[in-house]
Scaffold this active site. Structure first.
Site, PDB file in Angstrom:
ATOM      1  N   ASP A  11       0.744  13.975   6.794  1.00 61.50           N
ATOM      2  CA  ASP A  11       1.122  12.347   6.723  1.00 61.50           C
ATOM      3  C   ASP A  11       0.480  11.987   8.209  1.00 61.50           C
ATOM      4  O   ASP A  11      -0.067  12.770   9.188  1.00 61.50           O
ATOM      5  CB  ASP A  11       2.581  12.169   6.493  1.00 61.50           C
ATOM      6  CG  ASP A  11       2.783  10.673   6.008  1.00 61.50           C
ATOM      7  OD1 ASP A  11       2.041   9.651   6.645  1.00 61.50           O
ATOM      8  OD2 ASP A  11       3.160  10.615   4.910  1.00 61.50           O
TER       9      ASP A  11
ATOM     10  N   ARG B  48      10.595  -1.086   0.482  1.00 60.51           N
ATOM     11  CA  ARG B  48       9.364  -1.765   0.362  1.00 60.51           C
ATOM     12  C   ARG B  48       9.237  -2.683  -0.841  1.00 60.51           C
ATOM     13  O   ARG B  48      10.312  -2.414  -1.753  1.00 60.51           O
ATOM     14  CB  ARG B  48       8.298  -0.660   0.169  1.00 60.51           C
ATOM     15  CG  ARG B  48       8.253   0.239   1.430  1.00 60.51           C
ATOM     16  CD  ARG B  48       7.882  -0.303   2.679  1.00 60.51           C
ATOM     17  NE  ARG B  48       6.525  -1.012   2.481  1.00 60.51           N
ATOM     18  CZ  ARG B  48       5.409  -0.402   2.744  1.00 60.51           C
ATOM     19  NH1 ARG B  48       5.388   0.891   3.067  1.00 60.51           N
ATOM     20  NH2 ARG B  48       4.113  -0.967   2.710  1.00 60.51           N
ATOM     21  N   GLY B  49       8.697  -3.644  -0.649  1.00 55.48           N
ATOM     22  CA  GLY B  49       8.485  -4.702  -1.748  1.00 55.48           C
ATOM     23  C   GLY B  49       8.222  -4.259  -3.199  1.00 55.48           C
ATOM     24  O   GLY B  49       8.953  -4.826  -4.127  1.00 55.48           O
TER      25      GLY B  49
ATOM     26  N   ILE C  95       0.801  -1.254  -0.004  1.00 58.11           N
ATOM     27  CA  ILE C  95       0.051   0.001  -0.133  1.00 58.11           C
ATOM     28  C   ILE C  95       0.779   1.253   0.059  1.00 58.11           C
ATOM     29  O   ILE C  95       1.594   1.562   1.030  1.00 58.11           O
ATOM     30  CB  ILE C  95      -1.000  -0.178   1.143  1.00 58.11           C
ATOM     31  CG1 ILE C  95      -1.801  -1.122   1.029  1.00 58.11           C
ATOM     32  CG2 ILE C  95      -1.710   1.258   1.377  1.00 58.11           C
ATOM     33  CD1 ILE C  95      -2.564  -1.293   2.262  1.00 58.11           C
ATOM     34  N   TYR C  96       1.039   1.904  -1.063  1.00 58.91           N
ATOM     35  CA  TYR C  96       1.664   3.126  -1.260  1.00 58.91           C
ATOM     36  C   TYR C  96       0.851   4.156  -1.865  1.00 58.91           C
ATOM     37  O   TYR C  96       0.103   4.117  -2.703  1.00 58.91           O
ATOM     38  CB  TYR C  96       2.755   3.079  -2.336  1.00 58.91           C
ATOM     39  CG  TYR C  96       3.574   1.690  -2.258  1.00 58.91           C
ATOM     40  CD1 TYR C  96       4.160   1.342  -1.219  1.00 58.91           C
ATOM     41  CD2 TYR C  96       3.448   0.649  -3.206  1.00 58.91           C
ATOM     42  CE1 TYR C  96       4.995   0.006  -1.128  1.00 58.91           C
ATOM     43  CE2 TYR C  96       3.813  -0.652  -3.089  1.00 58.91           C
ATOM     44  CZ  TYR C  96       4.584  -1.020  -2.073  1.00 58.91           C
ATOM     45  OH  TYR C  96       5.354  -2.366  -1.998  1.00 58.91           O
ATOM     46  N   ARG C  97       1.011   5.307  -1.365  1.00 59.95           N
ATOM     47  CA  ARG C  97       0.193   6.562  -1.619  1.00 59.95           C
ATOM     48  C   ARG C  97       0.593   7.036  -3.143  1.00 59.95           C
ATOM     49  O   ARG C  97       1.648   6.637  -3.331  1.00 59.95           O
ATOM     50  CB  ARG C  97       0.089   7.686  -0.644  1.00 59.95           C
ATOM     51  CG  ARG C  97       1.366   8.638  -0.757  1.00 59.95           C
ATOM     52  CD  ARG C  97       1.512   9.571   0.482  1.00 59.95           C
ATOM     53  NE  ARG C  97       2.582  10.608   0.255  1.00 59.95           N
ATOM     54  CZ  ARG C  97       3.115  11.313   1.313  1.00 59.95           C
ATOM     55  NH1 ARG C  97       2.653  11.168   2.273  1.00 59.95           N
ATOM     56  NH2 ARG C  97       4.066  11.981   0.987  1.00 59.95           N
TER      57      ARG C  97
ATOM     58  N   ARG D 266       4.553   6.520  -4.548  1.00 58.86           N
ATOM     59  CA  ARG D 266       5.580   6.776  -3.536  1.00 58.86           C
ATOM     60  C   ARG D 266       5.788   5.364  -2.838  1.00 58.86           C
ATOM     61  O   ARG D 266       5.128   5.294  -1.846  1.00 58.86           O
ATOM     62  CB  ARG D 266       4.878   7.950  -2.627  1.00 58.86           C
ATOM     63  CG  ARG D 266       5.861   8.320  -1.687  1.00 58.86           C
ATOM     64  CD  ARG D 266       5.152   9.296  -0.551  1.00 58.86           C
ATOM     65  NE  ARG D 266       6.146   9.767   0.336  1.00 58.86           N
ATOM     66  CZ  ARG D 266       6.319   8.874   1.443  1.00 58.86           C
ATOM     67  NH1 ARG D 266       6.164   7.418   1.558  1.00 58.86           N
ATOM     68  NH2 ARG D 266       7.231   9.206   2.137  1.00 58.86           N
ATOM     69  N   TRP D 267       6.834   4.709  -3.123  1.00 59.35           N
ATOM     70  CA  TRP D 267       7.214   3.726  -2.378  1.00 59.35           C
ATOM     71  C   TRP D 267       8.697   3.981  -1.954  1.00 59.35           C
ATOM     72  O   TRP D 267       9.497   4.365  -2.932  1.00 59.35           O
ATOM     73  CB  TRP D 267       7.086   2.314  -3.312  1.00 59.35           C
ATOM     74  CG  TRP D 267       7.656   2.275  -4.578  1.00 59.35           C
ATOM     75  CD1 TRP D 267       8.744   2.914  -5.005  1.00 59.35           C
ATOM     76  CD2 TRP D 267       7.248   1.476  -5.577  1.00 59.35           C
ATOM     77  NE1 TRP D 267       8.991   2.660  -6.517  1.00 59.35           N
ATOM     78  CE2 TRP D 267       7.958   1.881  -6.890  1.00 59.35           C
ATOM     79  CE3 TRP D 267       6.132   0.548  -5.785  1.00 59.35           C
ATOM     80  CZ2 TRP D 267       7.859   1.131  -8.023  1.00 59.35           C
ATOM     81  CZ3 TRP D 267       6.047   0.121  -7.209  1.00 59.35           C
ATOM     82  CH2 TRP D 267       6.791   0.317  -8.221  1.00 59.35           C
ATOM     83  N   LEU D 268       8.977   3.470  -0.702  1.00 55.63           N
ATOM     84  CA  LEU D 268      10.142   3.755  -0.099  1.00 55.63           C
ATOM     85  C   LEU D 268      11.279   2.792  -0.498  1.00 55.63           C
ATOM     86  O   LEU D 268      10.713   1.710  -0.947  1.00 55.63           O
ATOM     87  CB  LEU D 268      10.189   3.863   1.517  1.00 55.63           C
ATOM     88  CG  LEU D 268       9.397   4.963   1.833  1.00 55.63           C
ATOM     89  CD1 LEU D 268       9.498   5.237   3.420  1.00 55.63           C
ATOM     90  CD2 LEU D 268       9.792   6.410   1.465  1.00 55.63           C
TER      91      LEU D 268
END
EC number: 4.1.1.98
Length: 522
Positions: free
Chosen positions: A322, A203-204, A184-186, A198-200
């Site tokens: 956030d 993260r997968g 789950i990414y915004r 927006r995935w850090l």
């Protein structure tokens, strides 16, 4: 209880008084956030905004706004009137299941072997199945019909950069992994068919993308985003599922029935599978950058230039309010181009907001805390309880209750927690206490800190460790320090002084006063 899709769950919530339909017109620009925030803080129901005055889709908010609804979504049939406490306790059973899946105990006899085989069979039986003519593809938008502005995407806070998809389950696949990843990414809306993913970096989805870019330079990366899956699939995506188990398979275990999947329709994305009964699905690609990228705006961070993924289209994301209660900094992330949108007839748009706790992610954190406890206890048998206070943004502070056995034991537990699960990588503060302290009562925790800690002796500081990118208090983005506080009673070897003895009333006296209490009318 089984919920075959989101609508089934919504119907159940309405039946038990856990969902309220809103017929009045409420704008997705700020107004839904304000209304959902007030209801969540009051422990109120999920909300279904039905007015189509501004958009053709109803909006579902606050779905997991109480621990009881999280427990219901995980298949635990929390009874009416039980309250959140009973629901939280029942979630430990989910943690025990995960613990058994993560590290099965070697069988000690035929009975144990039978249990292990039963668990293995249950996992095997929950392998997802692919179906044809799925409900999620009843309506298909292609070409110029693909316009994300037709969806009621929320703008949550006055300072937000624009509309934001908040509850999308992003489906990705790496070139070297057999299973798909759900995360789950915004996603910030920046054009008719463009979103910022927006995935850090840890993260997968980001890891899958990076591996793909390394092995397939210059090729578009396929992505699907699911809006409105069944509750077991949504919660499976936020649960620490073992790497050997797919989120779809774990969702089947929670649901008590195999997850039905559908292949995406877009050529090149059809290798990905999405929940067949999802409400809305976005299909598309992260494309390589065409031509020279435009220069970064003045004052913005520099564009990414290192790594294979830097050759793909990126855009400056944020700022957004956030879960910390602050607006985050801007940063560059990949651009997801949506080529096709599929959906059910009368689709429901599932959304949420994030802000200063409590918000929906904080409630999920409280619920998932109970899932973590059995996982930790299996690895560290001395841990008797574990708590992530929601005021600490769900994961930035942990309080550990333990059965201490030797000098230095609390420090061992601190480092163990930091290193055990990826979810605790960003935990900045760990407080360790003895069994006599109720870690869910701040008054008791503060009492232990102020009476059992010498700051020089009992404080552990670790510098230059991974830290949440959103943590603007750290001196460098993504890199900061951690603090551990040993608030346990000290053993010989940890102190030369006689240790304090807690004051406890005589049991017979307490019993005597108990017998008088009702007569006294106090």
């Amino acid at each position: 209880m089984k919920y075959k899709d989101l609508r089934d769950f919504v119907g159940r919530l309405e039946t038990i008084g856990e969902l309220r339909r809103i017929s009045q017109t409420v704008s997705p620009v700020l107004e839904m956030t304000e209304l959902c925030d007030r209801v969540l803080r009051a422990g109120g129901p999920a909300l279904l905004f039905e007015s189509k005055a501004q958009h053709a889709f109803p909006v579902l908010g606050n779905l997991f706004g109480t621990p009881r609804r999280v427990a219901l979504g995980m298949g635990v049939d929390a009874q009416a009137g039980e309250g959140d406490g009973a629901a939280l306790e029942s979630l430990r059973d989910v943690g025990r299941l995960l613990s058994a899946l993560k590290e099965p105990e070697p069988p000690k006899g035929l009975k144990d072997a039978g249990k292990l085989l039963s668990l293995a069979k249950a996992v095997w039986d929950m392998a997802p199945k692919t179906v044809s003519a799925p409900p999620c593809q009843e309506i298909v938008w292609e070409g110029n019909d693909v316009d994300l502005a037709r969806l009621p995407i929320q703008t949550c806070w006055p300072g937000d950069a624009g509309p934001l998809i908040t509850w999308g389950l992003t489906v990705t696949k790496g070139p070297n992994k057999p299973r798909q990843n759900l995360g789950i990414y915004r996603q910030q809306l920046i054009g008719r068919n463009k979103l910022i993913m927006r995935w850090l970096a840890h993260r997968g989805g980001a890891l899958d993308f990076r591996e793909f870019a390394l092995q397939n330079p210059g090729k578009p990366y396929p992505v699907a985003v699911v809006l409105g899956a069944d509750p077991a699939t949504i919660l499976g995506a936020v649960t620490p599922v073992p790497d050997t188990l797919s989120e779809y398979q774990f969702a089947g275990l929670l649901r008590g029935g195999r997850t039905e999947l559908a292949k995406c329709l877009t050529p090149g994305v059809d290798g990905l599978q999405v929940p067949a009964r999802a409400e809305i699905v976005l299909e598309g690609f992260i494309y390589p950058q065409e031509g020279a990228p435009s220069p970064a705006p003045a004052g913005a961070p520099p564009r990414p230039v290192k790594g294979a993924s830097a050759a793909y289209e990126h855009a400056l994301e944020g700022p957004y309010g956030d879960h910390t209660g602050y607006y985050n900094e801007q940063e560059w992330f990949p651009v997801f181009t949506v080529e096709r949108i599929t959906m059910r007839r009368d689709a429901i748009y599932h959304s949420t907001y994030t802000g200063k706790p409590p918000d929906e992610p904080a409630v999920l954190g409280v619920a998932l805390n109970e899932v973590f406890v059995p996982l930790l206890q299996k690895q560290f048998t001395e841990i008797t309880d574990f708590y992530l206070p929601p005021e600490g943004c769900s994961y930035r502070m942990a309080i550990v209750q333990m059965k201490k056995s030797y000098p230095g034991h609390a420090k061992r537990v601190m480092f163990g927690v930091w290193s055990f699960l990826r979810q605790f990588m960003y935990t900045k503060f760990i407080v360790v206490v003895d069994e006599d302290v109720n870690i869910r009562d701040w008054k008791e925790v503060i009492w232990a800190i102020t009476t059992r800690i010498d700051p020089a002796r009992d404080t552990v500081l670790v510098d230059r460790t991974p830290i949440d990118y959103l943590d603007f208090a750290s001196p460098v983005a993504g890199l900061g320090s951690k603090m551990g506080l040993d608030a346990t009673n000290k053993w010989p070897g940890e102190t030369d002084r006689e240790w304090g003895r807690p004051i406890v009333m005589d049991a017979a006296v307490k019993q005597r006063i108990d017998s008088l209490w009702n007569e006294l009318g106090l």
